[in-house]
Design a protein around this motif. Structure first.
Motif, mmCIF file in Angstrom:
data_model
loop_
_atom_site.group_PDB
_atom_site.id
_atom_site.type_symbol
_atom_site.label_atom_id
_atom_site.label_comp_id
_atom_site.label_asym_id
_atom_site.label_seq_id
_atom_site.Cartn_x
_atom_site.Cartn_y
_atom_site.Cartn_z
ATOM 1 N N ALA A 1 0.864 -1.117 -0.022
ATOM 2 C CA ALA A 1 -0.037 -0.137 -0.105
ATOM 3 C C ALA A 1 1.050 1.594 -0.125
ATOM 4 O O ALA A 1 0.497 2.380 -0.640
ATOM 5 C CB ALA A 1 -1.001 0.160 1.178
ATOM 6 N N ALA A 2 2.147 1.351 0.617
ATOM 7 C CA ALA A 2 2.776 2.574 0.805
ATOM 8 C C ALA A 2 3.571 2.868 -0.642
ATOM 9 O O ALA A 2 3.575 3.970 -0.991
ATOM 10 C CB ALA A 2 3.859 2.326 1.773
ATOM 11 N N LEU A 3 3.799 2.085 -1.415
ATOM 12 C CA LEU A 3 4.521 2.020 -2.751
ATOM 13 C C LEU A 3 3.329 2.510 -3.522
ATOM 14 O O LEU A 3 3.448 3.408 -4.327
ATOM 15 C CB LEU A 3 4.899 0.682 -3.273
ATOM 16 N N ALA A 4 2.108 2.046 -3.501
ATOM 17 C CA ALA A 4 1.038 2.547 -4.348
ATOM 18 C C ALA A 4 0.618 3.794 -3.978
ATOM 19 O O ALA A 4 0.365 4.718 -5.015
ATOM 20 C CB ALA A 4 -0.361 1.484 -4.302
ATOM 21 N N ALA A 5 0.653 4.336 -2.544
ATOM 22 C CA ALA A 5 0.594 5.562 -2.313
ATOM 23 C C ALA A 5 1.439 6.550 -3.021
ATOM 24 O O ALA A 5 1.212 7.629 -3.400
ATOM 25 C CB ALA A 5 0.285 5.703 -0.826
ATOM 26 N N ARG A 6 2.917 6.126 -2.941
ATOM 27 C CA ARG A 6 3.703 7.069 -3.483
ATOM 28 C C ARG A 6 3.499 7.400 -4.927
ATOM 29 O O ARG A 6 3.587 8.394 -5.434
ATOM 30 C CB ARG A 6 4.932 6.336 -3.132
ATOM 31 N N ILE A 7 3.157 6.230 -5.379
ATOM 32 C CA ILE A 7 3.064 6.110 -7.199
ATOM 33 C C ILE A 7 1.820 7.216 -7.258
ATOM 34 O O ILE A 7 1.750 8.166 -8.261
ATOM 35 C CB ILE A 7 2.876 5.060 -7.948
ATOM 36 N N SER A 8 0.974 7.069 -6.565
ATOM 37 C CA SER A 8 -0.537 7.642 -6.789
ATOM 38 C C SER A 8 -0.313 9.387 -6.686
ATOM 39 O O SER A 8 -0.764 10.148 -7.249
ATOM 40 C CB SER A 8 -1.500 7.489 -5.692
#
Ligand code: KIV
Length: 258
Positions: free
Chosen positions: A180-187
């Protein structure tokens, strides 16, 4: 629904509800439930054809199902998958994408870091959705259905690929089974609309496979799935509840994330 409307939703912080769809009846039902985007996914290999993976799905299959979905949807934005092998070269990807656009796709989705193909499609007026993290067409290369980007090096590679795809012109990005943290960063760090499936609550939208969220498959479903038929009186109500849960942020929660 137009591409600009979807991009404006990202700007406003309004969640984008996406569901896979393979025929006209479900397209109309999803539209009546307030769905924003219908994804004609090559998951139809498993959902409709009884296959173990997506690798046997053909462009002819995708054209057929995209035509059906388009016939049943008057307002939803329609994204169609380029199936395995149909985007092996940029030129092949363009021919395949044109076949899908001709039958009603508004955007095509391709898996992996195929920046040359993305540039060619966008240059020819075809919007592109990229797909990173667990990419089902590479299931054998990835060694099975596994979360991707768990360590710093693989997370960096997914972030770099996302930025390269953004620069190539992709407008949307499916992130499948990533922390989830990686997806948040890309978002936050890219302009693309991120659509998560097992990628946590911070994506700009969410997608599930229709048959998963209706609980049609027997046995254990993946961690990121919620069965929306549980407690619903009808399929229409289950799909409406899914749209509402995505929009108000009650799906997904930490229990559906990695
Ligand atoms: O084919 C499909 O259904 C997909 C989703 C898993 C995002 O690509």
């Amino acid at each position: 629904m137009k591409l600009a409307d979807l991009l404006a939703m990202k700007t406003r912080g309004e969640k984008i509800a996406v569901l896979t769809c393979y025929d006209a009846s479900f397209a109309t039902l999803c539209e009546n439930a307030g769905m924003d985007v219908l994804l004609v996914g090559d998951s139809l290999g498993m959902a409709l054809q009884g296959a173990k993976d997506t690798l046997g799905v053909t462009l002819t299959d995708m054209v057929y199902h995209t035509r059906l979905v388009s016939a049943g949807a008057k307002q939803c934005y329609i994204v169609a998958d380029l199936p395995y092998g149909s985007d092996a070269t940029p030129a092949l990807a363009l021919n395949s994408a044109r076949a899908l656009v001709e039958v009603g796709a508004h955007m095509v989705k391709l898996e992996g870091n195929k920046t040359d193909a993305v540039r060619l499609l966008v240059g020819n007026g075809i919007p592109v959705c990229a797909h990173l993290g667990f990419t089902p067409q590479s299931v054998h290369e990835l060694g099975g259905y596994k979360v991707q980007g768990r360590d710093a090096e693989s997370a960096r590679k997914i972030l770099d690929d996302a930025i390269a795809l953004e620069w190539a012109g992709a407008a949307m990005l499916v992130l499948e089974m990533v922390p989830a943290a990686l997806a948040a960063r890309i978002s936050h760090e890219t302009s693309m609309m991120t659509i998560g499936i097992g990628a946590g609550p911070s994506c700009n939208g969410q997608v599930l496979v229709l048959h998963d969220m209706l609980g049609i498959y027997p046995g254990k479903s993946p961690r990121f799935v919620r069965n929306f038929m549980a407690g619903a009186d009808s399929i229409q109500m289950a799909v409406s509840n899914y749209v509402r849960a995505v929009k108000n942020g009650t799906f997904p929660t930490a229990e559906h994330s990695f």
